[in-house]
Design a protein around this motif. Structure first.
Motif, PDB file in Angstrom:
ATOM      1  N   ILE A  13      -2.546   2.023  -0.364  1.00  0.00           N
ATOM      2  CA  ILE A  13      -3.382   0.954   0.177  1.00  0.00           C
ATOM      3  C   ILE A  13      -4.449   0.557  -0.837  1.00  0.00           C
ATOM      4  CG2 ILE A  13      -5.026   0.310   1.997  1.00  0.00           C
ATOM      5  CD1 ILE A  13      -3.389   2.288   3.818  1.00  0.00           C
ATOM      6  N   SER A  14      -5.184   1.514  -1.352  1.00  0.00           N
ATOM      7  CA  SER A  14      -6.247   1.188  -2.309  1.00  0.00           C
ATOM      8  C   SER A  14      -5.674   0.604  -3.593  1.00  0.00           C
ATOM      9  CB  SER A  14      -7.114   2.417  -2.602  1.00  0.00           C
ATOM     10  OG  SER A  14      -6.339   3.442  -3.180  1.00  0.00           O
ATOM     11  N   THR A  15      -4.507   1.065  -4.001  1.00  0.00           N
ATOM     12  CA  THR A  15      -3.890   0.520  -5.211  1.00  0.00           C
ATOM     13  C   THR A  15      -3.397  -0.901  -4.961  1.00  0.00           C
ATOM     14  OG1 THR A  15      -3.261   2.756  -5.855  1.00  0.00           O
ATOM     15  CG2 THR A  15      -2.217   0.955  -7.043  1.00  0.00           C
ATOM     16  N   PHE A  16      -2.845  -1.160  -3.763  1.00  0.00           N
ATOM     17  CA  PHE A  16      -2.460  -2.531  -3.435  1.00  0.00           C
ATOM     18  C   PHE A  16      -3.673  -3.449  -3.468  1.00  0.00           C
ATOM     19  CE2 PHE A  16      -2.454  -5.885  -0.233  1.00  0.00           C
ATOM     20  CZ  PHE A  16      -1.527  -6.728  -0.813  1.00  0.00           C
ATOM     21  N   LEU A  17      -4.783  -3.006  -2.886  1.00  0.00           N
ATOM     22  CA  LEU A  17      -5.990  -3.830  -2.862  1.00  0.00           C
ATOM     23  C   LEU A  17      -6.427  -4.191  -4.279  1.00  0.00           C
ATOM     24  CD1 LEU A  17      -7.997  -1.987  -0.050  1.00  0.00           C
ATOM     25  CD2 LEU A  17      -6.608  -4.074   0.169  1.00  0.00           C
ATOM     26  N   ALA A  18      -6.416  -3.197  -5.173  1.00  0.00           N
ATOM     27  CA  ALA A  18      -6.818  -3.436  -6.564  1.00  0.00           C
ATOM     28  C   ALA A  18      -5.840  -4.361  -7.281  1.00  0.00           C
ATOM     29  CB  ALA A  18      -6.944  -2.106  -7.304  1.00  0.00           C
ATOM     30  N   ALA A  19      -4.542  -4.145  -7.087  1.00  0.00           N
ATOM     31  CA  ALA A  19      -3.534  -4.978  -7.749  1.00  0.00           C
ATOM     32  C   ALA A  19      -3.584  -6.408  -7.228  1.00  0.00           C
ATOM     33  CB  ALA A  19      -2.146  -4.380  -7.534  1.00  0.00           C
ATOM     34  N   LEU A  71       3.551  -6.202   7.545  1.00  0.00           N
ATOM     35  CA  LEU A  71       2.833  -4.955   7.831  1.00  0.00           C
ATOM     36  C   LEU A  71       2.618  -4.737   9.325  1.00  0.00           C
ATOM     37  CD1 LEU A  71       0.216  -4.828   4.929  1.00  0.00           C
ATOM     38  CD2 LEU A  71       2.274  -3.418   5.220  1.00  0.00           C
ATOM     39  N   ALA A  72       2.702  -5.797  10.111  1.00  0.00           N
ATOM     40  CA  ALA A  72       2.584  -5.675  11.565  1.00  0.00           C
ATOM     41  C   ALA A  72       3.918  -5.276  12.199  1.00  0.00           C
ATOM     42  CB  ALA A  72       2.085  -6.985  12.164  1.00  0.00           C
ATOM     43  N   VAL A 101      -3.634  -0.848   7.920  1.00  0.00           N
ATOM     44  CA  VAL A 101      -2.483   0.066   8.002  1.00  0.00           C
ATOM     45  C   VAL A 101      -2.965   1.458   8.361  1.00  0.00           C
ATOM     46  CG1 VAL A 101      -0.717   1.241   6.623  1.00  0.00           C
ATOM     47  CG2 VAL A 101      -0.994  -1.230   6.438  1.00  0.00           C
ATOM     48  N   ASP A 102      -2.327   2.035   9.383  1.00  0.00           N
ATOM     49  CA  ASP A 102      -2.677   3.406   9.762  1.00  0.00           C
ATOM     50  C   ASP A 102      -1.458   4.324   9.795  1.00  0.00           C
ATOM     51  OD1 ASP A 102      -1.420   2.442  12.014  1.00  0.00           O
ATOM     52  OD2 ASP A 102      -3.097   2.823  13.374  1.00  0.00           O
ATOM     53  N   ASP A 103      -0.283   3.790   9.451  1.00  0.00           N
ATOM     54  CA  ASP A 103       0.928   4.604   9.448  1.00  0.00           C
ATOM     55  C   ASP A 103       1.810   4.206   8.267  1.00  0.00           C
ATOM     56  OD1 ASP A 103       3.154   6.148   9.996  1.00  0.00           O
ATOM     57  OD2 ASP A 103       3.752   4.994  11.772  1.00  0.00           O
ATOM     58  N   LEU A 104       1.712   4.956   7.185  1.00  0.00           N
ATOM     59  CA  LEU A 104       2.503   4.653   5.991  1.00  0.00           C
ATOM     60  C   LEU A 104       3.994   4.900   6.213  1.00  0.00           C
ATOM     61  CD1 LEU A 104       0.185   6.056   3.178  1.00  0.00           C
ATOM     62  CD2 LEU A 104       0.623   3.663   3.754  1.00  0.00           C
ATOM     63  N   ALA A 105       4.340   5.652   7.252  1.00  0.00           N
ATOM     64  CA  ALA A 105       5.746   5.921   7.552  1.00  0.00           C
ATOM     65  C   ALA A 105       6.348   4.844   8.456  1.00  0.00           C
ATOM     66  CB  ALA A 105       5.889   7.294   8.209  1.00  0.00           C
ATOM     67  N   GLY A 106       5.527   3.896   8.901  1.00  0.00           N
ATOM     68  CA  GLY A 106       6.032   2.819   9.752  1.00  0.00           C
ATOM     69  C   GLY A 106       7.093   2.006   9.023  1.00  0.00           C
ATOM     70  N   THR A 107       7.747   1.133   9.761  1.00  0.00           N
ATOM     71  CA  THR A 107       8.863   0.356   9.208  1.00  0.00           C
ATOM     72  C   THR A 107       8.450  -1.073   8.893  1.00  0.00           C
ATOM     73  OG1 THR A 107      10.435   1.687  10.477  1.00  0.00           O
ATOM     74  CG2 THR A 107      11.223  -0.435   9.662  1.00  0.00           C
ATOM     75  N   GLU A 118       4.838   2.520   3.187  1.00  0.00           N
ATOM     76  CA  GLU A 118       4.439   3.035   1.878  1.00  0.00           C
ATOM     77  C   GLU A 118       5.296   2.446   0.764  1.00  0.00           C
ATOM     78  OE1 GLU A 118       3.508   7.209  -0.438  1.00  0.00           O
ATOM     79  OE2 GLU A 118       4.748   7.285   1.351  1.00  0.00           O
ATOM     80  N   GLU A 119       6.616   2.421   0.953  1.00  0.00           N
ATOM     81  CA  GLU A 119       7.504   1.866  -0.071  1.00  0.00           C
ATOM     82  C   GLU A 119       7.222   0.375  -0.270  1.00  0.00           C
ATOM     83  OE1 GLU A 119      10.234   1.973  -3.086  1.00  0.00           O
ATOM     84  OE2 GLU A 119       9.399   3.665  -2.003  1.00  0.00           O
ATOM     85  N   TYR A 120       7.019  -0.344   0.809  1.00  0.00           N
ATOM     86  CA  TYR A 120       6.708  -1.773   0.737  1.00  0.00           C
ATOM     87  C   TYR A 120       5.428  -1.994  -0.058  1.00  0.00           C
ATOM     88  CZ  TYR A 120       5.543  -6.486   2.526  1.00  0.00           C
ATOM     89  OH  TYR A 120       5.202  -7.816   2.656  1.00  0.00           O
ATOM     90  N   LEU A 121       4.397  -1.198   0.235  1.00  0.00           N
ATOM     91  CA  LEU A 121       3.135  -1.349  -0.499  1.00  0.00           C
ATOM     92  C   LEU A 121       3.329  -1.083  -1.980  1.00  0.00           C
ATOM     93  CD1 LEU A 121       0.592   0.211   2.014  1.00  0.00           C
ATOM     94  CD2 LEU A 121       0.709  -2.191   1.287  1.00  0.00           C
ATOM     95  N   TRP A 122       4.116  -0.054  -2.339  1.00  0.00           N
ATOM     96  CA  TRP A 122       4.334   0.214  -3.768  1.00  0.00           C
ATOM     97  C   TRP A 122       5.104  -0.926  -4.424  1.00  0.00           C
ATOM     98  CZ3 TRP A 122       1.069   2.749  -6.220  1.00  0.00           C
ATOM     99  CH2 TRP A 122       0.507   3.928  -5.728  1.00  0.00           C
TER     100      TRP A 122
END
Length: 191
Positions: A13-19, A71-72, A101-107, A118-122
């Motif tokens: 999340i923090s890396t996405f915000l910075a990027a 993300l929703a 985002v509160d669940d990185l394992a969400g779909t 998590e994969e989507y954010l990366w």
């Protein structure tokens, strides 16, 4: 240095915000005569290849517009065609959605299939980071990629890079110009 599990959880999340902030800064600085400048592709799988800055930014803006609904947990059909507006507004909404985002394992239901949040954010992190670098290079402006952002992207991409290269996403790796995180990341991505 050992990161805590809380730091690792927050990292995509923090890396996405910075990027995302990095690419917004570059997009906001495109001069009037820069929109026709042609960008080199940053991904092996780029079906368009070289394209003008205008087209690349339009693609990124459309992507930004999808992020809140993705993300929703909505499918693209449920979300409908997103409204494309001013890039800073789209980026602000995308970052606000990521901060919720509160669940990185969400779909996340992507066009290519489902993946974890998590994969989507990366994927977004790498696209934003390399996109910002490519835009800056094409425009002859300073790189928005500092060593702090590069170090964070290296953590997230490190375990994925070889697979992404094998499936045709990343370009062949090169040798870094220096041991800096920025140069190591760019070499890992074939830039």
């Amino acid at each position: 240095m050992t990161a805590t599990s809380a730091t690792l959880t927050a990292m995509p999340i923090s890396t996405f915000l910075a990027a995302d902030r990095a690419i917004e800064r570059v997009v906001s600085s495109v001069p009037d005569d820069g929109w026709g400048v042609v960008l080199e592709p940053v991904f092996a799988s780029d079906p368009v290849g070289r394209r003008p800055v205008r087209e690349a930014v339009a693609h990124i803006a459309r992507d930004e517009a999808w992020i809140p609904s993705q993300l929703a947990g909505e499918t693209m059909a449920e979300a409908g065609e997103p409204e494309i507006g001013a890039f800073p507004d789209l980026a602000a909404r995308a970052r606000a959605a990521a901060e919720r985002v509160d669940d990185l394992a969400g779909t996340v239901h992507c066009s290519f299939g489902d993946c974890s949040v998590e994969e989507y954010l990366w994927q977004l992190v790498v696209a934003r980071t390399l996109g910002a670098e490519a835009l800056a290079r094409a425009l002859g402006t300073p790189s928005p990629l500092d060593d702090e952002l590069a170090s964070a992207v290296l953590v997230g991409l490190g375990s994925r890079a070889e697979l992404w290269r094998q499936v045709g996403i990343l370009l062949p790796a090169g040798e870094p110009d220096s041991p800096s995180p920025r140069d190591r990341l760019l070499a890992m991505c074939g830039l």
